[in-house]
Design an enzyme around this catalytic site. Structure first.
Site, PDB file in Angstrom:
ATOM      1  N   ALA A  66       0.760  -1.298  -0.061  1.00 36.31           N
ATOM      2  CA  ALA A  66      -0.013  -0.082   0.155  1.00 36.31           C
ATOM      3  C   ALA A  66       0.739   1.187  -0.134  1.00 36.31           C
ATOM      4  CB  ALA A  66      -1.039   0.129   1.313  1.00 36.31           C
ATOM      5  N   LYS A 118      -0.517 -16.581   0.068  1.00 36.70           N
ATOM      6  CA  LYS A 118       0.811 -16.028   0.241  1.00 36.70           C
ATOM      7  C   LYS A 118       1.414 -15.648   1.543  1.00 36.70           C
ATOM      8  CE  LYS A 118      -0.677 -11.598  -0.050  1.00 36.70           C
ATOM      9  NZ  LYS A 118      -0.216 -10.183   0.298  1.00 36.70           N
ATOM     10  N   ARG A 182       3.926  -6.476   5.881  1.00 34.49           N
ATOM     11  CA  ARG A 182       3.975  -6.619   7.303  1.00 34.49           C
ATOM     12  C   ARG A 182       3.913  -8.251   7.891  1.00 34.49           C
ATOM     13  NH1 ARG A 182      -2.367  -5.059   6.950  1.00 34.49           N
ATOM     14  NH2 ARG A 182      -1.505  -3.995   5.190  1.00 34.49           N
ATOM     15  N   LYS A 211      -3.478  -4.987  11.090  1.00 33.71           N
ATOM     16  CA  LYS A 211      -3.659  -6.460  11.263  1.00 33.71           C
ATOM     17  C   LYS A 211      -2.604  -7.352  10.589  1.00 33.71           C
ATOM     18  CE  LYS A 211      -6.023  -7.446  13.983  1.00 33.71           C
ATOM     19  NZ  LYS A 211      -5.837  -7.233  15.428  1.00 33.71           N
TER      20      LYS A 211
END
Length: 272
Positions: A66, A118, A182, A211
């Site tokens: 993002a 993934k 992340r 998250k």
């Protein structure tokens, strides 16, 4: 036109609140990675949205972290659709930018499973980084992970196309998620602390409200593997879950591959 972008755990509740308040000709698209595991097997988020709201739901997945998109750096994505090609094309028009290229494929389950699975591979890659095992080991983990993604997807949904794994949602997303993202970041920290700090604790510290999907997805996939007695046939997926839950030590991620995965069923031979 409804765009769903929430942690997958909340989708069912959100859809039930929307039930009865959505036009019958509305279209939906899901950017959500994850699945619901029900008694009769895994239920994809797009199917859950369609089931509750009674509307067609496409999916958008791909190698597109993002913050890089926010900086308008070039990236790609894949839209998967089931029946309504016109809706998929309209979504493609809406999402496309000069720096964000969208390709459309008739394989909603394949695209969605790539985006979901993934994250488990990215956890494994982060563990390898935390163990400082090097690029060769990480490349091996990525290759084996992609293979398990493909075999699992085609066993659960035989309609899944091989070509989907060469789209942005497939191999490209595996690469970018295992290099950044992340899941890799938190898994690296987990390995550096030798599993002494939980994923929940590290998620709260490192992600500042975002998250972590890989750990919960690994748990959901493990439910499916255990119910069908497939654990030995998917050693990477199984090992990631067992490391995340403290059953195995962190270094188990590079030990499991001593045992080559065997066939799940004879029909799976064509997928290897």
């Amino acid at each position: 036109m409804l765009i769903f972008v929430t942690p997958h755990q909340f989708v069912e509740g959100i859809c039930k609140r929307l039930q009865g308040n959505v036009r019958h000709d509305a279209k939906a698209i899901s950017l959500i990675k994850g699945m619901e595991v029900k008694k009769d097997g895994p239920c994809m988020i797009s199917s859950l949205i369609t089931e509750i709201l009674g509307i067609e739901c496409c999916v958008l997945m791909g190698a597109n972290i993002a913050n890089e998109i926010a900086l308008e750096k070039f990236s790609e994505a894949t839209i998967g659709y089931r029946d309504d090609k016109k809706a998929a094309e309209k979504w493609g028009e809406l999402f496309s930018k000069s720096y964000f290229h969208v390709n459309i494929v008739n394989d909603v389950e394949g695209v969605e499973l790539c985006g979901t699975l993934k994250n488990i591979v990215a956890i494994a890659a982060g563990l390898v980084d935390g163990l400082q095992m090097g690029n060769n080991t990480k490349a091996a983990i990525m290759r084996i992970g992609l293979r398990e993604m493909r075999v699992f997807s085609k066993l659960i949904f035989p309609s899944v196309r091989d070509s989907t794994f060469f789209e942005s949602c497939g191999v490209a997303d595996v690469i970018t998620t295992c290099l950044g993202g992340r899941n890799r970041k938190v898994a690296e920290a987990f390995a550096r602390h030798d599993g002494q700090r939980s994923f929940d604790e590290l998620e709260a510290e490192l992600l500042q409200g975002q998250k972590l999907q890989g750990v919960s997805t690994a748990a959901e996939i493990f439910e499916v593997l255990k119910a069908r007695k497939w654990e030995e046939q998917f050693p990477l997926f199984t090992t990631v879950h067992k490391i995340a839950t403290g059953i195995l030590p962190v270094n188990a991620v590079v030990k499991y591959s001593e045992h080559a995965p065997r066939m799940v069923v004879e029909a799976a031979a064509q997928y290897y």
